[in-house]
Design an enzyme around this catalytic site. Structure first.
Site, PDB file in Angstrom:
ATOM      1  N   GLY A   1     -15.670  82.370 101.286  1.00  0.00           N
ATOM      2  CA  GLY A   1     -16.750  82.168 100.733  1.00  0.00           C
ATOM      3  C   GLY A   1     -18.300  82.231 101.840  1.00  0.00           C
ATOM      4  O   GLY A   1     -18.123  81.505 102.903  1.00  0.00           O
TER       5      GLY A   1
ATOM      6  N   GLY B   1     -21.374  81.434 100.923  1.00  0.00           N
ATOM      7  CA  GLY B   1     -22.431  80.594 100.501  1.00  0.00           C
ATOM      8  C   GLY B   1     -23.105  79.882 101.632  1.00  0.00           C
ATOM      9  O   GLY B   1     -22.770  80.110 102.803  1.00  0.00           O
ATOM     10  N   PHE B   2     -23.747  78.625 101.181  1.00  0.00           N
ATOM     11  CA  PHE B   2     -24.418  78.067 102.140  1.00  0.00           C
ATOM     12  C   PHE B   2     -23.341  77.247 103.335  1.00  0.00           C
ATOM     13  O   PHE B   2     -23.348  77.428 104.346  1.00  0.00           O
ATOM     14  CB  PHE B   2     -24.952  76.826 101.589  1.00  0.00           C
ATOM     15  N   GLY B   3     -22.006  76.924 102.483  1.00  0.00           N
ATOM     16  CA  GLY B   3     -21.381  76.279 103.480  1.00  0.00           C
ATOM     17  C   GLY B   3     -20.437  77.208 104.407  1.00  0.00           C
ATOM     18  O   GLY B   3     -20.450  77.021 105.734  1.00  0.00           O
TER      19      GLY B   3
ATOM     20  N   VAL C   1     -10.209  86.175  97.145  1.00  0.00           N
ATOM     21  CA  VAL C   1      -9.182  85.409  97.306  1.00  0.00           C
ATOM     22  C   VAL C   1      -8.614  84.995  96.074  1.00  0.00           C
ATOM     23  O   VAL C   1      -9.241  84.344  95.536  1.00  0.00           O
ATOM     24  CB  VAL C   1      -9.375  84.614  98.409  1.00  0.00           C
TER      25      VAL C   1
ATOM     26  N   GLU D   1     -36.836  73.320  86.375  1.00  0.00           N
ATOM     27  CA  GLU D   1     -37.605  74.661  87.205  1.00  0.00           C
ATOM     28  C   GLU D   1     -37.762  75.615  85.892  1.00  0.00           C
ATOM     29  O   GLU D   1     -38.652  76.469  85.913  1.00  0.00           O
ATOM     30  CB  GLU D   1     -36.882  75.126  88.406  1.00  0.00           C
TER      31      GLU D   1
ATOM     32  N   ASP E   1     -20.073  72.495  97.854  1.00  0.00           N
ATOM     33  CA  ASP E   1     -19.786  72.363  96.357  1.00  0.00           C
ATOM     34  C   ASP E   1     -18.621  72.121  95.563  1.00  0.00           C
ATOM     35  O   ASP E   1     -18.326  71.241  94.681  1.00  0.00           O
ATOM     36  CB  ASP E   1     -20.553  73.472  95.233  1.00  0.00           C
TER      37      ASP E   1
ATOM     38  N   ALA F   1     -27.618  72.268  98.522  1.00  0.00           N
ATOM     39  CA  ALA F   1     -27.637  73.366  99.649  1.00  0.00           C
ATOM     40  C   ALA F   1     -27.451  72.693 101.293  1.00  0.00           C
ATOM     41  O   ALA F   1     -26.287  73.042 101.858  1.00  0.00           O
ATOM     42  CB  ALA F   1     -28.558  74.373  99.738  1.00  0.00           C
TER      43      ALA F   1
HETATM   44  C1  LIG Z   1     -29.449  77.765  89.979  1.00  0.00           C
HETATM   45  C2  LIG Z   1     -29.190  77.023  90.890  1.00  0.00           C
HETATM   46  C3  LIG Z   1     -30.371  76.223  91.680  1.00  0.00           C
HETATM   47  C4  LIG Z   1     -30.163  75.047  92.434  1.00  0.00           C
HETATM   48  N1  LIG Z   1     -31.153  74.595  93.305  1.00  0.00           N
HETATM   49  C5  LIG Z   1     -31.056  73.954  94.358  1.00  0.00           C
HETATM   50  C6  LIG Z   1     -31.994  73.364  95.106  1.00  0.00           C
HETATM   51  O1  LIG Z   1     -33.169  73.477  94.555  1.00  0.00           O
HETATM   52  N2  LIG Z   1     -31.831  72.779  96.233  1.00  0.00           N
HETATM   53  C7  LIG Z   1     -30.544  72.369  96.828  1.00  0.00           C
HETATM   54  O2  LIG Z   1     -30.234  72.009  97.586  1.00  0.00           O
HETATM   55  N3  LIG Z   1     -29.320  73.002  96.030  1.00  0.00           N
HETATM   56  C8  LIG Z   1     -29.527  73.700  94.860  1.00  0.00           C
HETATM   57  N4  LIG Z   1     -28.620  74.447  94.231  1.00  0.00           N
HETATM   58  C9  LIG Z   1     -27.274  74.046  94.706  1.00  0.00           C
HETATM   59  C10 LIG Z   1     -26.966  74.964  96.138  1.00  0.00           C
HETATM   60  O3  LIG Z   1     -27.134  76.338  96.092  1.00  0.00           O
HETATM   61  C11 LIG Z   1     -25.457  74.787  96.194  1.00  0.00           C
HETATM   62  O4  LIG Z   1     -25.046  73.472  96.479  1.00  0.00           O
HETATM   63  C12 LIG Z   1     -24.846  75.525  97.555  1.00  0.00           C
HETATM   64  O5  LIG Z   1     -25.036  77.029  97.218  1.00  0.00           O
HETATM   65  C13 LIG Z   1     -23.574  75.244  97.914  1.00  0.00           C
HETATM   66  O6  LIG Z   1     -22.942  76.113  98.789  1.00  0.00           O
HETATM   67  P1  LIG Z   1     -21.404  76.482  98.822  1.00  0.00           P
HETATM   68  O7  LIG Z   1     -21.247  77.133  99.957  1.00  0.00           O
HETATM   69  O8  LIG Z   1     -20.501  75.082  98.519  1.00  0.00           O
HETATM   70  O9  LIG Z   1     -21.128  77.547  97.476  1.00  0.00           O
HETATM   71  P2  LIG Z   1     -21.844  78.793  97.112  1.00  0.00           P
HETATM   72  O10 LIG Z   1     -23.303  78.826  97.840  1.00  0.00           O
HETATM   73  O11 LIG Z   1     -21.930  78.906  95.762  1.00  0.00           O
HETATM   74  O12 LIG Z   1     -21.020  79.888  97.598  1.00  0.00           O
HETATM   75  C14 LIG Z   1     -19.759  80.040  97.301  1.00  0.00           C
HETATM   76  C15 LIG Z   1     -19.304  81.707  97.901  1.00  0.00           C
HETATM   77  O13 LIG Z   1     -18.134  81.806  97.437  1.00  0.00           O
HETATM   78  C16 LIG Z   1     -17.954  83.108  97.060  1.00  0.00           C
HETATM   79  N5  LIG Z   1     -16.484  82.959  96.448  1.00  0.00           N
HETATM   80  C17 LIG Z   1     -16.177  82.079  95.405  1.00  0.00           C
HETATM   81  N6  LIG Z   1     -14.800  82.348  95.058  1.00  0.00           N
HETATM   82  C18 LIG Z   1     -14.310  83.199  95.861  1.00  0.00           C
HETATM   83  C19 LIG Z   1     -13.219  83.787  96.284  1.00  0.00           C
HETATM   84  N7  LIG Z   1     -12.011  83.481  95.276  1.00  0.00           N
HETATM   85  N8  LIG Z   1     -12.990  84.804  97.162  1.00  0.00           N
HETATM   86  C20 LIG Z   1     -13.869  85.116  97.728  1.00  0.00           C
HETATM   87  N9  LIG Z   1     -15.113  84.644  97.691  1.00  0.00           N
HETATM   88  C21 LIG Z   1     -15.476  83.664  96.649  1.00  0.00           C
HETATM   89  C22 LIG Z   1     -18.945  83.462  96.110  1.00  0.00           C
HETATM   90  O14 LIG Z   1     -19.066  84.628  96.083  1.00  0.00           O
HETATM   91  C23 LIG Z   1     -20.073  82.584  96.838  1.00  0.00           C
HETATM   92  O15 LIG Z   1     -20.799  83.460  98.133  1.00  0.00           O
HETATM   93  C24 LIG Z   1     -28.855  75.303  93.195  1.00  0.00           C
HETATM   94  C25 LIG Z   1     -27.619  75.977  92.572  1.00  0.00           C
HETATM   95  C26 LIG Z   1     -27.990  76.723  91.592  1.00  0.00           C
HETATM   96  C27 LIG Z   1     -26.578  77.534  91.038  1.00  0.00           C
END
Ligand SMILES: Cc1cc2nc3c(=O)[nH]c(=O)nc-3n(C[C@H](O)[C@H](O)[C@H](O)COP(=O)(O)OP(=O)(O)OC[C@H]3O[C@@H](n4cnc5c(N)ncnc54)[C@H](O)[C@@H]3O)c2cc1C
Length: 453
Positions: A17, A19-21, A85, A176, A313, A329
């Site tokens: 992943g 994403g932010f994490g 994965v 929003e 998340d 995030a």
């Molecule tokens: C519409 C929306 C608005 C938001 N607004 C805010 C805000 O204003 N402020 C704030 O702080 N937070 C906000 N958030 C929440 C914030 O975006 C999340 O908390 C943050 O993105 C979590 O990070 P993460 O790394 O856990 O997951 P994510 O950022 O969701 O990243 C997960 C990653 O894993 C990848 N992935 C998933 N499954 C697999 C797999 N099986 N194999 C390979 N790759 C995989 C995905 O492609 C993705 O790139 C918002 C979320 C959304 C959806």
């Protein structure tokens, strides 16, 4: 199971992943003497907090995305792999992507969350959620397509359905979206149509609990509610959607059922842990909570496996307050940084105190000059909050990808209310008056006799 260098090959960290994490974990390890493999099913990192601006035509997808390869092009220890994965083998320490396997010494799972329809998965087709670029483009198709269809529609009841937008969920995304659609209908598009008056648009925001933005201080929720209502949004609290069938949304408020015909129903109500949580539960026996999030230890590892970490998340971290940390995030970012640091400490034979989230506050945009900011001790509303929101997002977009010009162009467009990305695209880009929801069950309001709203 201790994390250690058992042979001469560098320690292998696999991150699932980007994403932010995952992104911030990889950044924290960029200069460490480990090999990092970052796997994502997409080739880009997505700045999800601004997805609603893609859905409402202010930004285009590339403005809020950064190719993972370019983010890590200078981190020589980091390899980016594109792939999904689908399994993990904790005994042999491998992750499985289709036919390929990738070995790890330490695994970080950061695959985020998905929408939840609370068991009503059939609603997804009619009421899309907002999580991916494709979701945002689909919402944009429906929103702008609805105005186009209304322009062509001669039946006043059907036209009303095209000009009715129902947003389910009064958290930041719902608020929003509602604010942005209101600005679009009542300001941006006002001069652009000839047969319809876009100011007749009805925007309903339905919230299950007693107030919108429940994670913020009550006075900020109240201020946001007033701002939305001033913009023209109808707010319904204590309201639960009980049925969505075709274009008819039924909701229950104070024991009274109401039906509304709407061609554009948008879902911003619930999330659940991504499927990797289930894979982890099956392969390691780790527990998950009611929404599919993985219960993590104070150092973000999982029970029985101190070389597997779950962050962002997908993690349920309940060691700081009575309730789990929110899915935002900054939590994912700080957890990624923490795990990156912890891995390096362990390799040096040292430890780190348990993870502690430093709450940086929360903010939500409602419309131009209208936002709410909750920084615990400082609370802002109106123009000051709006300016603060803009500065914070400019800062994060610059940090996230140095596309300075894009950022300032965006800020300028935002200030001037110019929506340069109003494209109706996608496989069903050509809007036919009956088909935007892919629904064949549309019934006119006369037949269903909804309470008129
Ligand atoms: C519409 C929306 C608005 C938001 N607004 C805010 C805000 O204003 N402020 C704030 O702080 N937070 C906000 N958030 C929440 C914030 O975006 C999340 O908390 C943050 O993105 C979590 O990070 P993460 O790394 O856990 O997951 P994510 O950022 O969701 O990243 C997960 C990653 O894993 C990848 N992935 C998933 N499954 C697999 C797999 N099986 N194999 C390979 N790759 C995989 C995905 O492609 C993705 O790139 C918002 C979320 C959304 C959806």
């Amino acid at each position: 199971m201790a994390v250690s260098l058992e042979n001469n090959t560098p320690h292998q960290v696999v991150i699932i992943g980007g994403g932010f994490g995952g992104l911030y974990a990889a950044k924290a390890l960029a200069k460490a003497s480990v090999n990092v493999t970052l796997i994502d099913k997409r080739n880009f990192h997505l700045f999800q907090p601004l997805l609603y601006q893609v859905a409402t035509g202010t930004l285009s997808p590339s403005d809020i995305s950064a190719p993972l390869r370019s983010v890590f092009s200078k981190s020589k220890n980091t390899k980016v792999l594109l792939g999904e994965v689908n399994d993990i083998d904790p005994k042999t320490q491998q992750v499985i992507l289709g036919d390929e396997v990738v070995p790890y010494d330490t695994l970080i799972v950061a695959t985020g969350a998905n929408h939840s329809y609370f068991g009503k998965d059939n609603w997804e087709k009619v009421a899309p959620g907002l999580k991916t670029v494709e979701d945002a483009i689909e919402m944009r198709r429906r929103i702008f397509g609805a105005f186009e269809a209304a322009e062509k529609e001669t039946d006043p009841e059907k036209r009303r359905a095209w000009l009715s937008f129902v947003i389910v969920g009064g958290g930041p995304t719902g608020v929003e979206l509602a604010g942005a659609i209101a600005e679009l209908a009542y300001k941006t598009l006002k001069e652009d149509f000839r047969s319809i008056d876009t100011s007749e648009t009805k925007i309903l925001l339905l919230q299950g609990g007693p107030r919108i933005l429940p994670h913020m201080a009550p006075e900020l929720s109240a201020s946001a509610a007033v701002s939305l209502q001033t913009l023209g949004v109808e707010l319904h609290t204590h309201t639960r959607v009980t049925n969505i069938e075709g274009d008819i949304v039924t909701f229950k408020q104070d024991n009274e059922f109401t039906e509304i015909a709407s061609k554009t129903i948008l879902w911003a109500a619930g999330v659940q842990g991504s499927p990797m949580g289930k894979v982890l539960a099956e392969t390691t026996g780790v527990e998950r909570d009611y929404s599919g999030r993985v219960i993590v230890e104070p150092d973000l590892s999982i029970e029985g496996y101190d070389n597997i970490f779950v962050i962002g998340d997908l993690a349920n971290f309940s060691h700081q307050d009575a309730k789990p940390l929110p899915g935002v995030a900054p939590v994912a970012k700080q957890q990624g940084e923490y795990v990156g640091k912890l891995i390096q400490r362990r390799l040096q034979g040292k430890t780190l105190p348990q993870f502690h989230y430093n709450d940086v506050g929360s903010l939500a945009m409602i419309g131009q000059n209208l936002a709410v900011v909750d920084l615990s001790l400082i609370k802002l509303t109106g123009f000051l909050a709006w300016a603060f929101w803009l500065l914070v997002h400019i800062y994060f977009l610059i940090e996230f990808d140095t596309k300075l010009l894009v950022v300032f162009q965006w800020a300028w467009n935002y200030i001037t209310r110019n929506r340069r990305s109003r494209l109706i695209t996608g496989r069903e880009a050509f809007v036919e008056a009956k088909s935007i929801n892919n629904s064949s069950t549309y019934q006119t309001p006369e037949k269903k006799q909804p309470v008129k709203l």
